[in-house]
Scaffold this motif. Structure first.
Motif, PDB file in Angstrom:
ATOM      1  N   LEU A   1       0.904  -1.228  -0.061  1.00 47.14           N
ATOM      2  CA  LEU A   1       0.031  -0.114   0.190  1.00 47.14           C
ATOM      3  C   LEU A   1       0.753   1.247   0.003  1.00 47.14           C
ATOM      4  CD1 LEU A   1      -2.913  -0.815   2.665  1.00 47.14           C
ATOM      5  CD2 LEU A   1      -3.141  -0.249   0.179  1.00 47.14           C
ATOM      6  N   CYS A   2       2.015   1.225   0.530  1.00 44.05           N
ATOM      7  CA  CYS A   2       2.546   2.329   0.686  1.00 44.05           C
ATOM      8  C   CYS A   2       3.435   2.871  -0.608  1.00 44.05           C
ATOM      9  CB  CYS A   2       3.730   2.490   2.035  1.00 44.05           C
ATOM     10  SG  CYS A   2       5.272   1.546   1.909  1.00 44.05           S
ATOM     11  N   VAL A   3       3.526   1.914  -1.443  1.00 45.89           N
ATOM     12  CA  VAL A   3       4.102   2.108  -2.915  1.00 45.89           C
ATOM     13  C   VAL A   3       3.118   2.023  -4.035  1.00 45.89           C
ATOM     14  CG1 VAL A   3       5.842   1.598  -4.573  1.00 45.89           C
ATOM     15  CG2 VAL A   3       6.450   1.311  -2.161  1.00 45.89           C
ATOM     16  N   PRO A   4       2.660   3.202  -4.561  1.00 42.57           N
ATOM     17  CA  PRO A   4       1.600   3.109  -5.580  1.00 42.57           C
ATOM     18  C   PRO A   4       2.337   2.385  -6.623  1.00 42.57           C
ATOM     19  CG  PRO A   4       1.878   5.443  -4.674  1.00 42.57           C
ATOM     20  CD  PRO A   4       3.010   4.473  -4.186  1.00 42.57           C
ATOM     21  N   ILE A   5       1.153   1.548  -7.228  1.00 47.82           N
ATOM     22  CA  ILE A   5       1.771   0.655  -8.511  1.00 47.82           C
ATOM     23  C   ILE A   5       2.127   1.772  -9.846  1.00 47.82           C
ATOM     24  CG2 ILE A   5       0.835  -0.711 -10.378  1.00 47.82           C
ATOM     25  CD1 ILE A   5      -0.995  -1.999  -8.169  1.00 47.82           C
ATOM     26  N   LYS A   6       3.122   1.520 -10.327  1.00 45.64           N
ATOM     27  CA  LYS A   6       3.792   2.290 -11.512  1.00 45.64           C
ATOM     28  C   LYS A   6       4.368   1.168 -12.403  1.00 45.64           C
ATOM     29  CE  LYS A   6       6.303   6.274 -13.117  1.00 45.64           C
ATOM     30  NZ  LYS A   6       7.260   7.336 -12.599  1.00 45.64           N
ATOM     31  N   GLU A   7       4.160   1.106 -13.560  1.00 45.66           N
ATOM     32  CA  GLU A   7       4.685   0.127 -14.339  1.00 45.66           C
ATOM     33  C   GLU A   7       6.259   0.212 -14.459  1.00 45.66           C
ATOM     34  OE1 GLU A   7       3.597  -0.684 -18.474  1.00 45.66           O
ATOM     35  OE2 GLU A   7       1.503   0.055 -17.763  1.00 45.66           O
ATOM     36  N   GLY A   8       6.725  -0.931 -14.381  1.00 51.00           N
ATOM     37  CA  GLY A   8       8.348  -1.122 -14.158  1.00 51.00           C
ATOM     38  C   GLY A   8       8.962  -0.864 -13.037  1.00 51.00           C
ATOM     39  N   ALA A   9       8.137  -0.321 -11.796  1.00 51.26           N
ATOM     40  CA  ALA A   9       8.861   0.004 -10.563  1.00 51.26           C
ATOM     41  C   ALA A   9       8.615  -1.312  -9.766  1.00 51.26           C
ATOM     42  CB  ALA A   9       7.891   1.198 -10.014  1.00 51.26           C
ATOM     43  N   PRO A  10       9.841  -1.480  -9.491  1.00 50.03           N
ATOM     44  CA  PRO A  10       9.959  -2.758  -8.191  1.00 50.03           C
ATOM     45  C   PRO A  10       9.332  -2.357  -7.025  1.00 50.03           C
ATOM     46  CG  PRO A  10      11.970  -1.554  -8.430  1.00 50.03           C
ATOM     47  CD  PRO A  10      11.189  -0.948  -9.311  1.00 50.03           C
ATOM     48  N   ALA A  11       8.616  -3.372  -6.333  1.00 48.04           N
ATOM     49  CA  ALA A  11       7.839  -3.100  -5.079  1.00 48.04           C
ATOM     50  C   ALA A  11       7.505  -4.547  -4.539  1.00 48.04           C
ATOM     51  CB  ALA A  11       6.720  -2.186  -5.118  1.00 48.04           C
ATOM     52  N   LEU A  12       7.245  -4.465  -3.369  1.00 49.93           N
ATOM     53  CA  LEU A  12       6.686  -5.870  -2.730  1.00 49.93           C
ATOM     54  C   LEU A  12       5.380  -5.806  -2.709  1.00 49.93           C
ATOM     55  CD1 LEU A  12       7.227  -8.352  -0.775  1.00 49.93           C
ATOM     56  CD2 LEU A  12       7.148  -6.722   1.045  1.00 49.93           C
ATOM     57  N   ARG A  13       4.756  -6.673  -3.461  1.00 46.63           N
ATOM     58  CA  ARG A  13       3.232  -6.780  -3.727  1.00 46.63           C
ATOM     59  C   ARG A  13       2.622  -8.280  -3.089  1.00 46.63           C
ATOM     60  NH1 ARG A  13       2.467  -1.743  -4.454  1.00 46.63           N
ATOM     61  NH2 ARG A  13       3.524  -1.019  -6.482  1.00 46.63           N
ATOM     62  N   VAL A  14       1.476  -8.072  -2.621  1.00 46.36           N
ATOM     63  CA  VAL A  14       0.448  -9.123  -2.142  1.00 46.36           C
ATOM     64  C   VAL A  14       0.233  -9.977  -3.330  1.00 46.36           C
ATOM     65  CG1 VAL A  14      -1.664  -9.807  -1.194  1.00 46.36           C
ATOM     66  CG2 VAL A  14      -0.568  -7.957  -0.296  1.00 46.36           C
ATOM     67  N   THR A  15       0.465 -11.236  -3.306  1.00 44.56           N
ATOM     68  CA  THR A  15       0.352 -12.226  -4.187  1.00 44.56           C
ATOM     69  C   THR A  15      -1.163 -13.022  -4.123  1.00 44.56           C
ATOM     70  OG1 THR A  15       1.568 -14.019  -3.071  1.00 44.56           O
ATOM     71  CG2 THR A  15       2.781 -12.369  -4.469  1.00 44.56           C
ATOM     72  N   GLN A  16      -1.562 -13.542  -5.311  1.00 45.66           N
ATOM     73  CA  GLN A  16      -2.502 -14.569  -5.009  1.00 45.66           C
ATOM     74  C   GLN A  16      -2.258 -15.847  -3.992  1.00 45.66           C
ATOM     75  OE1 GLN A  16      -5.591 -14.186  -6.428  1.00 45.66           O
ATOM     76  NE2 GLN A  16      -6.098 -15.888  -5.210  1.00 45.66           N
ATOM     77  N   ALA A  17      -0.937 -16.091  -4.031  1.00 48.61           N
ATOM     78  CA  ALA A  17      -0.483 -17.421  -3.282  1.00 48.61           C
ATOM     79  C   ALA A  17      -0.798 -17.169  -1.719  1.00 48.61           C
ATOM     80  CB  ALA A  17       0.975 -17.755  -3.405  1.00 48.61           C
ATOM     81  N   GLN A  18      -0.591 -15.845  -1.376  1.00 48.33           N
ATOM     82  CA  GLN A  18      -0.990 -15.301   0.130  1.00 48.33           C
ATOM     83  C   GLN A  18      -2.381 -15.580   0.213  1.00 48.33           C
ATOM     84  OE1 GLN A  18       1.403 -11.908  -0.504  1.00 48.33           O
ATOM     85  NE2 GLN A  18       2.171 -12.186   1.546  1.00 48.33           N
ATOM     86  N   VAL A  19      -3.392 -15.176  -0.605  1.00 49.02           N
ATOM     87  CA  VAL A  19      -4.795 -15.295  -0.528  1.00 49.02           C
ATOM     88  C   VAL A  19      -5.151 -16.698  -0.636  1.00 49.02           C
ATOM     89  CG1 VAL A  19      -7.064 -14.802  -1.741  1.00 49.02           C
ATOM     90  CG2 VAL A  19      -5.111 -12.903  -1.781  1.00 49.02           C
ATOM     91  N   ASP A  20      -4.792 -17.425  -1.426  1.00 54.48           N
ATOM     92  CA  ASP A  20      -4.864 -18.685  -1.458  1.00 54.48           C
ATOM     93  C   ASP A  20      -4.665 -19.603  -0.188  1.00 54.48           C
ATOM     94  OD1 ASP A  20      -5.624 -18.777  -4.222  1.00 54.48           O
ATOM     95  OD2 ASP A  20      -3.831 -19.306  -4.871  1.00 54.48           O
ATOM     96  N   TRP A  21      -3.566 -19.075   0.508  1.00 54.67           N
ATOM     97  CA  TRP A  21      -3.254 -19.827   1.791  1.00 54.67           C
ATOM     98  C   TRP A  21      -4.076 -19.466   2.812  1.00 54.67           C
ATOM     99  CZ3 TRP A  21      -1.955 -17.811   6.685  1.00 54.67           C
ATOM    100  CH2 TRP A  21      -1.516 -18.842   7.646  1.00 54.67           C
ATOM    101  N   LEU A  22      -4.819 -18.368   2.751  1.00 47.88           N
ATOM    102  CA  LEU A  22      -5.830 -17.684   3.765  1.00 47.88           C
ATOM    103  C   LEU A  22      -7.102 -18.764   3.410  1.00 47.88           C
ATOM    104  CD1 LEU A  22      -5.616 -13.916   3.707  1.00 47.88           C
ATOM    105  CD2 LEU A  22      -4.895 -15.562   5.621  1.00 47.88           C
ATOM    106  N   GLU A  23      -7.432 -18.807   2.284  1.00 43.40           N
ATOM    107  CA  GLU A  23      -8.468 -19.851   2.041  1.00 43.40           C
ATOM    108  C   GLU A  23      -8.225 -21.246   2.542  1.00 43.40           C
ATOM    109  OE1 GLU A  23      -9.047 -19.181  -2.231  1.00 43.40           O
ATOM    110  OE2 GLU A  23      -9.910 -17.122  -2.227  1.00 43.40           O
ATOM    111  N   GLY A  24      -6.992 -21.570   2.375  1.00 41.99           N
ATOM    112  CA  GLY A  24      -6.844 -23.037   2.907  1.00 41.99           C
ATOM    113  C   GLY A  24      -7.192 -23.189   4.247  1.00 41.99           C
TER     114      GLY A  24
END
Length: 189
Positions: free
Chosen positions: A74-97
């Protein structure tokens, strides 16, 4: 690795803070409010962990770490090509499990649940409410035309609130100690 030599910088004394990309924004901005509520949710989960041990505590420890990832996202707005730590689908899938694992051991609900039962369950409900507030702020942030946000942040928060609800029942004797709402119980007197 993060290294903090100095805790105070005086940089926020005028009501602004720096985002992860260095941009200065008001501390009252929607983005800062959203990751502030994520931080509060993380603290609330820390309170839950005082009342839980074993595998459930390991689940919550992982969630706390994921919430730091989410705050960094959240503290780094999305910008094309800019590296940042992002939440992934794998983290969501783990919660669902985790939700599926715990929910499989619970009887279906026949009423809404009041926050309570055990201390752990009550604190899980409190954490759930804070996560829901953070979720509402992320929805507001997504609606702003100049804000770019990873949509998986919203999905993660939605799933996390579900997990905290299910876990509150799970730690309440797998639902045996849930406090059920009785509609209109006190109307007549």
């Amino acid at each position: 690795m993060v290294k903090l030599d100095k805790i105070y910088t005086r940089g926020g004394d005028a009501g602004e803070t720096s985002l992860g990309n260095g941009a200065r924004v008001a501390k009252s901005s929607a983005r800062v409010a959203a990751y502030g509520d994520v931080d509060e949710a993380n603290a609330a989960i820390g309170l839950v962990r005082l009342h839980i041990s074993g595998p459930d505590d390991i689940v919550l420890a992982r969630i706390q770490n994921d919430l730091f990832d989410l705050g960094a996202d959240l503290c780094v707005p999305i910008k094309e090509g800019a590296p940042a730590l992002r939440v992934t689908q794998a983290q969501v899938d783990w919660l669902e499990g985790q939700i599926d694992r715990m929910n499989a051991q619970l009887a279906p609900l026949k009423s809404f649940i009041l926050p309570g039962g055990s201390p752990a369950a009550a604190f899980l409900h409190q954490a759930r409410c804070v996560v829901r507030r953070a979720e509402r702020l992320v929805v507001a942030l997504l609606a702003l035309p100049d804000e770019a946000v990873n949509r998986l942040v919203l999905v993660y928060l939605n799933r996390l609130s579900d997990l905290l609800f299910v876990m509150s029942r799970y730690v309440n004797g797998k639902g045996a100690h849930d406090v059920l709402w009785v509609p209109a119980a006190n109307r007549d007197g």
